[in-house]
Design an enzyme around this catalytic site. Structure first.
Site, PDB file in Angstrom:
ATOM      1  CE1 TYR A 100      68.346  34.865  62.441  1.00 18.98           C
ATOM      2  CE2 TYR A 100      69.950  32.461  62.142  1.00 18.98           C
ATOM      3  CZ  TYR A 100      69.105  33.723  62.911  1.00 18.98           C
ATOM      4  OH  TYR A 100      69.224  33.486  64.304  1.00 18.98           O
ATOM      5  CE  LYS A 108      65.545  33.452  63.299  1.00 15.63           C
ATOM      6  NZ  LYS A 108      66.064  32.126  63.517  1.00 15.63           N
TER       7      LYS A 108
END
Length: 312
Positions: free
Chosen positions: A138, A167
């Site tokens: 992320y 992400k």
């Protein structure tokens, strides 16, 4: 690209707290999770920044993880945010998530000291080795203070076999294509920047990680359906309707804004945990008006949205 375990609309629930005691409200969490699944979310992702993971005690974190995954009951994939300040803590959370049946785990480099490349590699490699689950890196420099550029991410993925997803929340739309190209298509890329939803899909993102379905699920799902059907004009129209709302909930802070919206809809999730404060009255009124406008706008089939209509 390998077939990713997650795609489509990946919904991020808040963690409800009892308004009187401030303790985690697991019954409310189960209801909110059920709402997200019933609305048609393609996956559910507890314990991200929307879920106030950083403010939970470890026993609370475990209970939220268990309750969410038990409620989902494998009807859709689950992505559990396992980030912790330490590698040891992140590994512990990853193993808890695996034990409760998570589909995949997500790791933000949640650190105080800026990590060196060697430290980043060690951290992600150790967490990845702790379970057999696919790992999503992320990148959110706005919350972590660390910007993992595509070159860095691709290099990490080449060394860590189960790091297969990213992400990307930096706000730089060019990174979606760069991540795919630098990894020769091995990395599945997901959008974490709400206003970039349509541009991200057009640049190769396979999913949209968002808390917006907590308040406006059908509108978000309609945007994705329009994208998958190649209905560009419809997708652009839906995004135009959503943009003020998407910018608002991010700008006000997701836990504050989403919890205020849930209360407006008669689904109280309590206050965010301090140091966060509830959304001020003036902003709450703006949110009410946005939700009313979204509720009035018909879906592609002509039906009303329904859920987004505030009740108070």
């Amino acid at each position: 690209m390998t077939n990713p375990p997650l795609r489509g609309i990946i919904s991020y629930p808040v963690t409800p707290f009892d308004r009187a005691t401030g303790e985690v409200d697991l019954a409310a969490l189960s209801r909110l999770t059920e709402d997200l699944v019933s609305a048609g979310s393609h996956a559910v992702a507890p314990l991200g920044s929307t879920g106030e993971s950083a403010y939970l005690r470890e026993a609370e974190w475990d209970a939220v993880c268990a309750t969410t995954l038990q409620t989902v009951a494998a009807r859709v994939p689950t992505l559990v945010g396992v980030s912790h300040w330490s590698t040891e803590g992140t590994i512990r959370r990853a193993r808890v998530a695996a034990r409760h049946g998570a589909t995949a785990i997500m790791v933000l480099p949640q650190v105080y000291w800026k990590l060196t490349p060697a430290e980043l590699e060690q951290h992600y490699a150790a967490v990845a080795a702790a379970t057999d689950l696919p790992l999503m890196l992320y990148n959110n420099p706005g919350t972590s203070g660390v910007d993992l550029r595509p070159e860095t991410v691709a290099a990490l993925a080449r060394k860590i076999p189960n790091l297969t997803m990213v992400k990307e929340s930096s706000g730089d739309v060019t990174r979606f294509r760069s991540l795919r190209e630098l990894s020769d298509g091995a990395l599945s890329v997901y959008n974490g920047n709400n206003p970039l939803a349509l541009e991200a899909f057009r640049s190769g993102a396979v999913g949209w990680c968002t808390a917006a379905p907590c308040l406006a699920p059908q509108r978000v799902l309609e945007l994705y359906a329009a994208v998958t059907r190649g209905e560009d004009a419809r997708a652009e129209a839906v995004l135009a309707e959503l943009l003020p709302f998407l910018r608002f909930i991010v700008g006000q802070g997701l836990p504050r804004a989403v919890k205020a919206g849930l209360r407006l809809q008669g689904r109280d999730a309590g206050h965010p945990r301090t140091p966060l404060l509830p959304l001020p009255d003036r902003e709450r009124e703006r949110l009410r008006q946005m939700l009313e406008r979204l509720a009035r706008a018909p879906l592609a089939d002509g039906s009303a949205v329904g859920r987004a209509q505030p009740t108070a």
